[in-house]
Motif scaffolding. Structure first.
Motif, PDB file in Angstrom:
ATOM      1  N   ALA A  11       0.841  -1.202   0.000  1.00 11.70           N
ATOM      2  CA  ALA A  11       0.000   0.000   0.000  1.00 11.70           C
ATOM      3  C   ALA A  11       0.875   1.252   0.000  1.00 11.70           C
ATOM      4  O   ALA A  11       0.552   2.252  -0.656  1.00 11.70           O
ATOM      5  CB  ALA A  11      -0.905  -0.022   1.220  1.00 11.70           C
ATOM      6  N   SER A  12       2.009   1.196   0.712  1.00 16.69           N
ATOM      7  CA  SER A  12       2.866   2.395   0.777  1.00 16.69           C
ATOM      8  C   SER A  12       3.498   2.691  -0.585  1.00 16.69           C
ATOM      9  O   SER A  12       3.723   3.856  -0.931  1.00 16.69           O
ATOM     10  CB  SER A  12       3.938   2.231   1.852  1.00 16.69           C
ATOM     11  OG  SER A  12       4.503   0.954   1.759  1.00 16.69           O
ATOM     12  N   GLY A  13       3.773   1.637  -1.359  1.00 17.72           N
ATOM     13  CA  GLY A  13       4.304   1.852  -2.711  1.00 17.72           C
ATOM     14  C   GLY A  13       3.264   2.524  -3.585  1.00 17.72           C
ATOM     15  O   GLY A  13       3.563   3.476  -4.326  1.00 17.72           O
ATOM     16  N   ILE A  14       2.037   2.038  -3.495  1.00 13.91           N
ATOM     17  CA  ILE A  14       0.942   2.617  -4.296  1.00 13.91           C
ATOM     18  C   ILE A  14       0.712   4.075  -3.882  1.00 13.91           C
ATOM     19  O   ILE A  14       0.582   4.962  -4.725  1.00 13.91           O
ATOM     20  CB  ILE A  14      -0.346   1.779  -4.130  1.00 13.91           C
ATOM     21  CG1 ILE A  14      -0.138   0.413  -4.790  1.00 13.91           C
ATOM     22  CG2 ILE A  14      -1.561   2.491  -4.719  1.00 13.91           C
ATOM     23  CD1 ILE A  14      -1.266  -0.563  -4.646  1.00 13.91           C
ATOM     24  N   GLU A  15       0.734   4.284  -2.583  1.00 11.60           N
ATOM     25  CA  GLU A  15       0.517   5.641  -2.050  1.00 11.60           C
ATOM     26  C   GLU A  15       1.584   6.617  -2.588  1.00 11.60           C
ATOM     27  O   GLU A  15       1.265   7.728  -3.005  1.00 11.60           O
ATOM     28  CB  GLU A  15       0.593   5.562  -0.529  1.00 11.60           C
ATOM     29  CG  GLU A  15      -0.130   6.681   0.193  1.00 11.60           C
ATOM     30  CD  GLU A  15       0.100   6.537   1.696  1.00 11.60           C
ATOM     31  OE1 GLU A  15       0.551   7.497   2.310  1.00 11.60           O
ATOM     32  OE2 GLU A  15      -0.136   5.419   2.223  1.00 11.60           O
ATOM     33  N   ALA A  16       2.837   6.159  -2.579  1.00 11.13           N
ATOM     34  CA  ALA A  16       3.929   7.024  -3.061  1.00 11.13           C
ATOM     35  C   ALA A  16       3.723   7.373  -4.536  1.00 11.13           C
ATOM     36  O   ALA A  16       3.933   8.523  -4.948  1.00 11.13           O
ATOM     37  CB  ALA A  16       5.274   6.321  -2.861  1.00 11.13           C
ATOM     38  N   VAL A  46       4.039  -0.965 -16.313  1.00 12.13           N
ATOM     39  CA  VAL A  46       3.458  -2.184 -15.721  1.00 12.13           C
ATOM     40  C   VAL A  46       4.378  -2.654 -14.601  1.00 12.13           C
ATOM     41  O   VAL A  46       5.594  -2.754 -14.802  1.00 12.13           O
ATOM     42  CB  VAL A  46       3.367  -3.336 -16.755  1.00 12.13           C
ATOM     43  CG1 VAL A  46       2.555  -4.504 -16.196  1.00 12.13           C
ATOM     44  CG2 VAL A  46       2.761  -2.858 -18.044  1.00 12.13           C
ATOM     45  N   ILE A  47       3.790  -2.930 -13.462  1.00 12.92           N
ATOM     46  CA  ILE A  47       4.571  -3.498 -12.355  1.00 12.92           C
ATOM     47  C   ILE A  47       4.151  -4.960 -12.188  1.00 12.92           C
ATOM     48  O   ILE A  47       2.950  -5.265 -12.121  1.00 12.92           O
ATOM     49  CB  ILE A  47       4.315  -2.728 -11.039  1.00 12.92           C
ATOM     50  CG1 ILE A  47       4.822  -1.287 -11.167  1.00 12.92           C
ATOM     51  CG2 ILE A  47       4.986  -3.431  -9.867  1.00 12.92           C
ATOM     52  CD1 ILE A  47       4.594  -0.430  -9.924  1.00 12.92           C
ATOM     53  N   VAL A  48       5.141  -5.843 -12.138  1.00 12.43           N
ATOM     54  CA  VAL A  48       4.849  -7.272 -11.989  1.00 12.43           C
ATOM     55  C   VAL A  48       5.720  -7.876 -10.895  1.00 12.43           C
ATOM     56  O   VAL A  48       6.730  -7.293 -10.507  1.00 12.43           O
ATOM     57  CB  VAL A  48       5.110  -8.043 -13.316  1.00 12.43           C
ATOM     58  CG1 VAL A  48       4.197  -7.550 -14.417  1.00 12.43           C
ATOM     59  CG2 VAL A  48       6.578  -7.957 -13.744  1.00 12.43           C
ATOM     60  N   ALA A 308       8.589   2.205  -6.179  1.00 14.86           N
ATOM     61  CA  ALA A 308       7.857   3.453  -6.435  1.00 14.86           C
ATOM     62  C   ALA A 308       8.844   4.600  -6.629  1.00 14.86           C
ATOM     63  O   ALA A 308       8.721   5.387  -7.577  1.00 14.86           O
ATOM     64  CB  ALA A 308       6.916   3.746  -5.265  1.00 14.86           C
ATOM     65  N   ASN A 309       9.848   4.689  -5.759  1.00 14.05           N
ATOM     66  CA  ASN A 309      10.814   5.789  -5.868  1.00 14.05           C
ATOM     67  C   ASN A 309      11.584   5.729  -7.187  1.00 14.05           C
ATOM     68  O   ASN A 309      11.829   6.757  -7.826  1.00 14.05           O
ATOM     69  CB  ASN A 309      11.787   5.779  -4.685  1.00 14.05           C
ATOM     70  CG  ASN A 309      11.086   6.209  -3.411  1.00 14.05           C
ATOM     71  OD1 ASN A 309      10.063   6.906  -3.470  1.00 14.05           O
ATOM     72  ND2 ASN A 309      11.589   5.794  -2.269  1.00 14.05           N
TER      73      ASN A 309
END
Ligand code: MLT
Length: 317
Positions: A11-16, A46-48, A308-309
């Motif tokens: 969730a923190s990756g999506i949030e960032a 795309v993230i896999v 994410a970064n």
């Protein structure tokens, strides 16, 4: 920009990513529908994880893709070279899961040497009727301290394994085609730390001197461990594979278990994922997990944020 997260991230990756202005579509699109989905929605990235295959044909058919993110280490499900040659960024997270994989290696090692994998299967069935028989059956365990651990593949995961092994009092020997020497820093809870320098050795030396072997290699076109290598190992060797199924010949492993050459085996990865061979699944001598090396809450958290970064940096340029 639109990012399709096809195998999930934290969730923190999506949030960032959302905070940075990306539209994140966190859904699972079936492999055969990916091409249409990406083109219909105009997906930019795309993230896999390891489930989704991003092959040349898909990259070719989806010109909107600018980036492929791999939430993890192994890139065997992505045609990386083709993507890069065609101007598509490919990013992964090299170190975020090292600790989790290393801990799983030791979960298998500790479990194997005390027969927990067998005991956990037999106690529910016979624990009340045959307690003393089982006690006797599992009473010949061994200790890890003082034994030699051979690490095949001395990148970030192999080095994390070395850290734990040294801290435990094991002797560490390692082999790697690229790494000649590594400084292993063992941090303690009180802020102190100790450095160890580990020089890698030729593959055959490691394989023949180790009491336990752990594999940390990327996917291979040819097996690294086959009957030939098992023959070079000490009798009663313990082997753990948390890297990729293609590294180890499973038929040769089963034969080596049956002959007594291999006393302990731990597998987190399989040649035929996600449908491992029944001969492996039914083999009571093997400690098994379903490819969960990187699957801890902490590792997935680190992976999501790191990925994410990297994506924000690359797509905001
Ligand atoms: C990795 O390569 O990061 C791990 O094996 C985990 C995974 O594939 O999901």
């Amino acid at each position: 920009m639109k990012i399709l997260v096809n195998d999930g991230i934290s969730a923190s990756g999506i949030e960032a990513l959302e905070k940075a202005g990306f539209e994140v579509i966190n859904t699972k699109v079936a492999q055969e529908q990916l091409e249409n989905y990406i083109n219909d929605k105009g997906i930019d990235a795309v993230i896999v994880r390891s489930n989704t295959q991003i092959r040349q044909e898909l990259i070719e058919a989806c010109p909107s893709i600018k980036l492929i993110g791999r939430a993890g280490v192994g890139m065997d499900n992505i045609d990386v070279e083709y993507a890069i040659d065609n101007g598509v960024h490919v990013v992964n997270t090299q170190e975020a899961s090292a600790l989790s994989v290393a801990e799983l290696v030791f979960a298998h090692l500790f479990g194997m040497v005390r027969f927990l994998h067998q005991s956990n299967r037999e106690m529910p069935l016979e624990g009340d009727m045959s307690f003393n028989t089982l006690k006797k059956q599992f009473s010949q365990g061994t200790e890890l301290r003082g034994k030699t651990l051979g690490i095949v593949g001395f990148g970030s995961i192999g080095q994390e394994v070395a850290k734990m092994a040294i801290a435990l009092g094991m002797k560490v020997i390692a082999t790697d085609t690229d790494v000649q020497e590594a400084t292993i820093t063992i941090p303690f809870f009180d802020g102190q730390s100790v450095n160890f320098s580990v020089e890698t050795q030729p593959f055959n030396d490691v394989v023949s001197k180790a009491d336990f072997i752990t594999l940390h290699l990327p996917a291979q076109d040819e097996y690294v461990i086959t009957a030939t290598e098992f023959d070079k190992m000490k009798d009663g060797i313990g082997i753990v594979n948390t890297s990729r199924g293609s590294v180890l010949n499973e038929v040769d492993l089963v034969n080596a278990i049956e002959s007594g050459k291999v006393k302990y085996a731990g597998l987190d990865v399989f040649e035929n994922q996600p449908t491992p061979e029944i001969q492996l699944l039914m083999n009571p001598e093997i400690s098994m997990t379903p490819h969960i090396g990187a699957s801890t809450i902490e590792a997935q958290e680190r992976i999501g944020v790191e990925l994410a970064n990297k994506i924000i940096k690359l797509l905001s340029e």
